[in-house]
Write a protein that holds these residues in place. Structure first.
Motif, short mmCIF file in Angstrom:
data_model
loop_
_atom_site.label_atom_id
_atom_site.label_comp_id
_atom_site.label_asym_id
_atom_site.label_seq_id
_atom_site.Cartn_x
_atom_site.Cartn_y
_atom_site.Cartn_z
N GLN A 196 12.14 15.83 1.31
CA GLN A 196 11.91 16.16 2.71
C GLN A 196 11.92 14.91 3.57
N GLN A 197 11.24 13.87 3.09
CA GLN A 197 11.21 12.61 3.84
C GLN A 197 12.60 11.98 3.90
N SER A 229 0.82 -1.22 0.00
CA SER A 229 0.00 0.00 0.00
C SER A 229 0.85 1.26 0.00
N GLY A 230 2.11 1.14 0.43
CA GLY A 230 2.97 2.31 0.51
C GLY A 230 2.59 3.27 1.62
N ALA A 269 8.90 3.45 -1.24
CA ALA A 269 10.10 2.91 -0.57
C ALA A 269 10.51 3.78 0.60
N VAL A 270 10.49 5.08 0.39
CA VAL A 270 10.86 6.01 1.46
C VAL A 270 9.84 5.96 2.60
N ALA A 271 8.55 5.86 2.24
CA ALA A 271 7.51 5.80 3.27
C ALA A 271 7.66 4.55 4.14
N VAL A 272 7.89 3.40 3.50
CA VAL A 272 8.05 2.16 4.26
C VAL A 272 9.32 2.22 5.11
N ALA A 273 10.39 2.75 4.54
CA ALA A 273 11.62 2.90 5.33
C ALA A 273 11.38 3.77 6.55
N GLY A 274 10.58 4.82 6.37
CA GLY A 274 10.25 5.68 7.50
C GLY A 274 9.50 4.95 8.59
N ALA A 275 8.59 4.06 8.18
CA ALA A 275 7.84 3.28 9.17
C ALA A 275 8.77 2.37 9.96
#
Length: 575
Positions: A455-456, A366-367, A409-415
């Motif tokens: 930014q992320q 889902s990202g 990818a960045v969103a999941v890494a952030g999680a």
């Protein structure tokens, strides 16, 4: 996986032979009758009653009933044991165990009787429940015992031996308890919480179970070869297929009338009390808890050994390595036992990819960072080591998304960074946390991530630098931590990130400056100060980089380390 009657395969790898035995995999198999005393009966319909004999296979929805002089020990496919005392009745509601897929879901209904359950081999995604007339007990990695009276108007008492438990009463009240604690519940839904259960009640149940079933579970005789093969073959069926085959629309069988009564000892208090335990009582409870913890550890070790040895006869080496990895993820304390029982080399096991829990995979697809965080928290169920393992799996999957969906990818890494930022996770699994940081750093340092989510990427760089400079994490592998810091600094000072988040560079610089002066880091790595100084010496906004854009396939060779500057390469670990 289904193993045909006429199939016979011999695979030799690393000097170890594996054979697929000629046994059909029956997903409805729950376990075996490991110990039978006197007459024990079983039935799956009102008219098919049988006398259960030693080593008989027990199946989904089978009802097991003991007589006035009877006792039985059921050994489940995962090595869990459940003892049932005289005049007892229980139903085997579910036994889903897929060691290669990392899934276990076990459920039993106890209508009456004294019982004791000891957990077996682990799985990362694991659920065990015991339903009684007055409520349901959720169990995790544990030993638990209790008395379920034959009189439905009497209260049930459950005593935790070791582990963690959740009791949900019939009216929905939830009560948490742990080893050495008890709960009292009755069919009306009232529950006496652990801090109000009289110490005499807890000790009475401990003594009653011990006097009836023995002070600790007996050593079980090995199952015959044909029985071992049937249990192992059932463990190769994927979890979703096991669940489908263990679905029924028929109502559970009511227990037959008891031939004798089951209840608490005379005079045992089942109402709440605010009187604390005496010093002597508390010492007795503490001694019991310590003994049960030892029993639980020993049984988990034996169960792990038995399960893996069984799987080695029905799986090829790759499947077996996957199963060993999953069992080890579920209970890291048994990883060496699992490896030894498999006969596989550590290298082969390390190469086996761990299966992703479906719920986590769906969240990653889902990202959505919040969905990933929630999935990890739910699947780990408060186990920080499990949370670290799931975060490591998730960030590895995120890296594979980098070519096709850098923002996801960045969103999941952030999680995953949110997970490993927790101190409990860092203290429980420093190597896994550092590996998660290393993979996340390869994501946020990539040009695609910085271009589409600057930014992320900058925020991740700050978090990664902060966590990598923690003494606990840094000490796990100083050179890997240095590399994370180098990638964080490169990201923070890149043109795209500076334009989107101009203060990120200063934050990362401050974190690295503090890390450079930290004595604890210097003790772990004598060159810490000079290495960080060299990172900070590359202070131009656009650092030279050898990072390449992903190719047409978007898959990077994991043996390569393309995401480093020329200046950073001297900081890389020699391994």
């Amino acid at each position: 996986m289904r193993i045909g009657l006429h199939s016979l395969m011999m695979t030799v790898l690393a000097g170890t032979a594996f054979s697929a035995l000629a046994v059909d995999a029956d997903a409805k198999i729950v376990g075996r009758a490991a110990v039978i005393q006197d007459i024990v009966r079983g039935r799956t319909t009102p008219t098919d009653e049988r006398v259960i004999k030693l080593n008989d296979i027990l199946v989904f929805q089978e009802q097991v009933v003991t007589g006035p002089k009877s006792k039985a020990i059921i050994e489940f496919r995962d090595g869990t044991t459940l003892e049932l005392g005289p005049n007892g009745a229980l139903t085997l509601d579910k036994m889903v165990f897929d060691p290669e897929g990392g899934k276990k879901d076990k459920a039993v209904s106890i209508s009456r009787g004294l019982f004791r359950l000891v957990s077996g081999a682990a799985a990362p995604d694991s659920t065990t429940t015991i339903k009684t007339p007055s409520g349901t007990i959720g169990i995790r990695g544990s030993l638990v015992a209790g008395v379920v009276p034959s009189d439905p108007n009497q209260s049930t008492v459950i005593v935790g031996g070791s582990g963690n438990f959740t009791h949900t009463s019939n009216n929905g009240t939830t009560t948490q308890f742990t080893g050495g604690q008890s709960v009292i519940s009755n069919p009306t839904g009232n529950t006496v919480p652990p801090n109000q259960v009289p110490a005499n009640t807890t000790l009475s149940v401990i003594n009653q179970v011990g006097n009836t079933l023995g002070q600790q579970p007996p050593t079980l005789p090995s199952a015959p070869t044909n029985v071992q093969q049937q249990l192992a073959a059932a463990n190769t069926v994927p979890a979703n297929q096991q669940t489908q085959q263990q679905t029924s629309t028929s109502a559970p069988l009511p227990p037959p009338p008891a031939t004798g009564s089951v209840g608490l000892a005379s005079g045992v208090q089942t109402t709440a009390s605010n009187t604390p335990a005496t010093a002597q009582q508390q010492q007795q409870i503490n001694n019991y808890t310590q003994q049960q913890q030892q029993v639980n550890n020993q049984q988990q070790q034996q169960a792990t050994q038995n399960v893996v040895q069984g799987l080695s006869t029905v799986m090829n080496p790759t499947q077996l390595a996957n199963a060993v990895t999953q069992i080890s993820n579920g209970n890291p304390a048994q990883s060496q036992t699992a490896q030894n029982a498999s006969g596989l080399s550590q290298q082969l096991i390390a190469q086996a990819p761990a299966a992703m829990p479906p719920a986590l995979q769906a969240a990653i697809n889902s990202g959505n960072a919040a969905a990933v965080t929630q999935a990890i928290n739910t699947l780990s169920a408060g186990n920080p080591q499990r949370a670290a393992t799931l975060a490591q799996q998730a960030v590895a999957a995120a890296e594979r998304l980098l070519a096709t969906n850098p923002q996801a990818a960045v969103a999941v890494a952030g999680a995953t960074m949110q997970i490993v930022a927790q101190l409990s996770v860092q203290s429980s699994a420093p190597p896994q946390v550092l590996q998660t940081l290393t993979t996340a750093a390869r994501i946020f340092v990539s040009p695609a991530a910085q271009r589409l989510a600057p930014q992320q990427a900058g925020n991740l760089a700050v978090q990664a630098a902060q966590i990598a400079s923690s003494p606990t994490i840094y000490s796990a592998n100083p050179q890997a931590a240095i590399q994370v810091m180098a990638n964080a600094y490169q990201t923070a000072t890149s043109t795209a990130v500076l334009a989107a988040s101009p203060f990120v560079a200063a934050q990362v610089t401050q974190i690295l400056s503090q890390a450079s002066a930290a004595q604890t880091l210097g003790q772990a790595n004598p060159t810490n100060t000079s290495q960080i100084a060299q990172i900070l010496g590359s202070n131009t906004p656009n650092l030279p980089t050898t990072v390449r854009e992903e190719g047409a396939t978007g898959v990077q060779n994991p043996s390569e380390t393309p995401l480093k500057t020329e200046n950073e390469r001297q900081f890389a670990s020699p391994t």
